[in-house]
Scaffold this active site. Structure first.
Site, PDB file in Angstrom:
ATOM      1  N   CYS A 119       8.478  82.629  50.139  1.00 43.08           N
ATOM      2  CA  CYS A 119       7.844  81.958  48.991  1.00 43.08           C
ATOM      3  C   CYS A 119       6.334  81.827  49.163  1.00 43.08           C
ATOM      4  CB  CYS A 119       8.469  80.586  48.779  1.00 43.08           C
ATOM      5  SG  CYS A 119      10.231  80.720  48.519  1.00 43.08           S
ATOM      6  N   HIS A 261       4.210  77.612  43.762  1.00 41.95           N
ATOM      7  CA  HIS A 261       5.488  78.313  43.839  1.00 41.95           C
ATOM      8  C   HIS A 261       6.515  77.544  43.015  1.00 41.95           C
ATOM      9  CE1 HIS A 261       8.902  80.437  45.120  1.00 41.95           C
ATOM     10  NE2 HIS A 261       9.402  79.432  45.805  1.00 41.95           N
ATOM     11  N   ASN A 291      13.971  80.430  40.871  1.00 43.59           N
ATOM     12  CA  ASN A 291      13.071  80.714  41.994  1.00 43.59           C
ATOM     13  C   ASN A 291      13.115  82.211  42.295  1.00 43.59           C
ATOM     14  OD1 ASN A 291      11.828  80.968  44.492  1.00 43.59           O
ATOM     15  ND2 ASN A 291      12.890  79.238  45.433  1.00 43.59           N
TER      16      ASN A 291
HETATM   17  N1  COA Z   1      26.409  72.355  41.232  1.00 46.14           N
HETATM   18  C1  COA Z   1      26.982  71.158  41.319  1.00 46.14           C
HETATM   19  N2  COA Z   1      26.962  70.402  42.447  1.00 46.14           N
HETATM   20  C2  COA Z   1      26.295  70.884  43.499  1.00 46.14           C
HETATM   21  C3  COA Z   1      25.643  72.142  43.472  1.00 46.14           C
HETATM   22  C4  COA Z   1      25.729  72.885  42.277  1.00 46.14           C
HETATM   23  N3  COA Z   1      25.129  74.087  42.144  1.00 46.14           N
HETATM   24  N4  COA Z   1      25.077  72.342  44.657  1.00 46.14           N
HETATM   25  C5  COA Z   1      25.326  71.274  45.422  1.00 46.14           C
HETATM   26  N5  COA Z   1      26.067  70.383  44.711  1.00 46.14           N
HETATM   27  C6  COA Z   1      26.566  69.075  45.155  1.00 46.14           C
HETATM   28  C7  COA Z   1      26.590  68.926  46.640  1.00 46.14           C
HETATM   29  O1  COA Z   1      27.787  69.480  47.164  1.00 46.14           O
HETATM   30  C8  COA Z   1      26.537  67.419  46.790  1.00 46.14           C
HETATM   31  O2  COA Z   1      27.831  66.889  46.557  1.00 46.14           O
HETATM   32  P1  COA Z   1      28.342  65.599  47.392  1.00 46.14           P
HETATM   33  O3  COA Z   1      27.382  64.509  47.028  1.00 46.14           O
HETATM   34  O4  COA Z   1      29.714  65.420  46.862  1.00 46.14           O
HETATM   35  O5  COA Z   1      28.263  66.004  48.818  1.00 46.14           O
HETATM   36  C9  COA Z   1      25.650  66.976  45.634  1.00 46.14           C
HETATM   37  O6  COA Z   1      25.657  68.065  44.708  1.00 46.14           O
HETATM   38  C10 COA Z   1      24.233  66.666  46.034  1.00 46.14           C
HETATM   39  O7  COA Z   1      23.762  67.693  46.879  1.00 46.14           O
HETATM   40  P2  COA Z   1      22.310  67.687  47.478  1.00 46.14           P
HETATM   41  O8  COA Z   1      22.140  68.905  48.304  1.00 46.14           O
HETATM   42  O9  COA Z   1      21.998  66.377  48.091  1.00 46.14           O
HETATM   43  O10 COA Z   1      21.456  67.796  46.128  1.00 46.14           O
HETATM   44  P3  COA Z   1      19.927  67.739  45.933  1.00 46.14           P
HETATM   45  O11 COA Z   1      19.569  66.687  44.979  1.00 46.14           O
HETATM   46  O12 COA Z   1      19.193  67.769  47.244  1.00 46.14           O
HETATM   47  O13 COA Z   1      19.629  69.126  45.201  1.00 46.14           O
HETATM   48  C11 COA Z   1      18.744  71.295  45.724  1.00 46.14           C
HETATM   49  C12 COA Z   1      19.922  70.338  45.873  1.00 46.14           C
HETATM   50  C13 COA Z   1      19.068  72.557  46.493  1.00 46.14           C
HETATM   51  C14 COA Z   1      18.537  71.589  44.260  1.00 46.14           C
HETATM   52  C15 COA Z   1      17.463  70.612  46.275  1.00 46.14           C
HETATM   53  O14 COA Z   1      17.734  70.070  47.548  1.00 46.14           O
HETATM   54  C16 COA Z   1      16.295  71.533  46.398  1.00 46.14           C
HETATM   55  O15 COA Z   1      15.816  72.098  45.436  1.00 46.14           O
HETATM   56  N6  COA Z   1      15.778  71.685  47.609  1.00 46.14           N
HETATM   57  C17 COA Z   1      14.616  72.518  47.837  1.00 46.14           C
HETATM   58  C18 COA Z   1      14.969  73.942  47.683  1.00 46.14           C
HETATM   59  C19 COA Z   1      13.822  74.794  48.053  1.00 46.14           C
HETATM   60  O16 COA Z   1      12.672  74.473  47.834  1.00 46.14           O
HETATM   61  N7  COA Z   1      14.115  75.888  48.645  1.00 46.14           N
HETATM   62  C20 COA Z   1      13.068  76.705  49.116  1.00 46.14           C
HETATM   63  C21 COA Z   1      13.050  77.882  48.369  1.00 46.14           C
HETATM   64  S1  COA Z   1      11.539  78.551  48.732  1.00 46.14           S
END
Ligand code: COA
Length: 335
Positions: A119, A261, A291
């Site tokens: 990224c 990004h 992304n």
């Molecule tokens: N649909 C529905 N539920 C989902 C899911 C999806 N696609 N993906 C994960 N979940 C669930 C998880 O299993 C979890 O369930 P639980 O509470 O029963 O365990 C719940 O949603 C919360 O998961 P969590 O990982 O804490 O969510 P979050 O608010 O952190 O959001 C991301 C997840 C990935 C969207 C977020 O963490 C994010 O964007 N992180 C940064 C990503 C990034 O920048 N990556 C770098 C790329 S360069």
């Protein structure tokens, strides 16, 4: 020759997005997810993927974006001194997609350099191009950021946290050396990496060390500690933005537009809030594309130029963080 006054001009840009529109609701046919969850957590409404027949690679999307950028620059492929290709989803494990693109552009022996800064590829790529241009090693550089993520995304519940986020596309930029005394081009650049956190966002395979267990355990799937990456990004991006501003002797008020990004709308909103950046100064398009890793910033830049948000005299702050970890900030004044 005196290279002291040589500045890098962003001569033109181009973008090409994969053809298959995949809306959030479409993803629910493969995995337990919903439009509401994806929008709320990420801001993403849709993304585009390549068709499933496996015939399109990063160099193909990169080629289409390059053709547009080259035409806008008035360059033919033969004018290019160097290709810099950023991707984490190359056509092949090796050789790099830059070489494939070089051939697809009909070139004979033009050098091609692949960079793997995910990224942060545009930030590392722009800085590398600037160094090549200022030192006189190259005068006309084609930067391409292109990703074909979708074939490797797990379209089942176990991959849902990663799969819903990523889209396929390419952005290209023609970068040219120009002699001028004006304070233009790359004004400052700050790059970081921290391999200590490599395992928080990774795809372990294919790799030079590979065991049967690796294959059995599916280590060719991307792994992401989303929460940790989120928290790190929200902390590191304002930090590096301030480092770049300080190095340039500028304040955030001197910046006309920030092109970050596009990993998560909530990350960019948090950065905006913590730096007191007014609405309209932060460019976001994640709702349309998800992304696209190395392609996200150059595609956003191409759109911002089209929308006249970046024009002659504009001072732009590019920001990004991703796998590596790698992150950085580049301040560029357009001319
Ligand atoms: N649909 C529905 N539920 C989902 C899911 C999806 N696609 N993906 C994960 N979940 C669930 C998880 O299993 C979890 O369930 P639980 O509470 O029963 O365990 C719940 O949603 C919360 O998961 P969590 O990982 O804490 O969510 P979050 O608010 O952190 O959001 C991301 C997840 C990935 C969207 C977020 O963490 C994010 O964007 N992180 C940064 C990503 C990034 O920048 N990556 C770098 C790329 S360069």
């Amino acid at each position: 020759m005196d290279y002291y006054n040589r500045k890098m001009l962003l001569k033109s840009t181009g973008r090409y997005i994969a053809p298959w529109l995949v809306k959030n609701d479409d993803l629910a046919q493969w995995m337990d997810t919903s439009d509401e969850w994806i929008r709320q957590r990420t801001g993403i409404e849709q993304r585009y993927w390549v068709p499933e027949d496996g015939d399109i690679g990063a160099s193909d999307l990169g080629l289409e974006a390059s053709k547009i950028a080259l035409e806008r620059a008035g360059w033919s492929p033969e004018d290019i001194d160097l290709i810099i290709f950023g991707t984490l989803s190359p056509d092949m494990h090796f050789p790099g997609s830059g070489c494939l693109l070089q051939h697809k552009l009909g070139l004979d022996t033009t050098p091609a350099l692949d960079i793997r800064q995910q990224c942060s590829a545009f930030l590392y790529g722009l800085t590398t191009a600037d160094a090549f241009i200022r030192s006189g090693h190259a005068n006309r550089i084609l930067f391409v950021g292109a990703e074909v993520h979708s074939p490797a995304l797990v379209k089942a519940d176990r991959g849902r946290d990663v799969t819903v986020i990523f889209g396929d596309g390419a952005g290209a930029a023609c970068l040219e050396g120009v002699e001028t005394d004006e304070p233009v081009g790359v004004i400052s650049s700050v790059l970081h990496s921290q391999g200590e956190f490599a395992r928080s966002l990774m795809m372990p395979l294919p790799a030079s060390r590979i065991t049967e267990e690796d294959v059995r355990e599916g280590r060719h799937d991307a792994y992401m500690d989303g929460r940790n990456i989120f928290k790190t990004a929200v902390r590191k991006l304002p930090e590096v933005a301030n480092e770049a501003l300080e190095k340039a002797g500028l304040s955030i008020d001197d910046i006309d537009i920030i092109i970050p990004h596009q990993a998560n709308l909530r990350i960019n909103q948090a950065v905006q809030k913590s730096m007191n950046i007014p609405d309209g100064k932060m460019y976001n398009n994640i709702h349309r594309y998800g992304n696209m890793t190395a392609a996200s910033i150059p595609v956003a830049l191409d759109e911002a130029i089209e929308e006249k948000l970046v024009d002659k005299g504009s001072t732009v702050l590019f920001l990004g963080l991703g796998a590596g970890l790698t992150w950085g900030g580049v301040i560029y004044r357009h001319f």
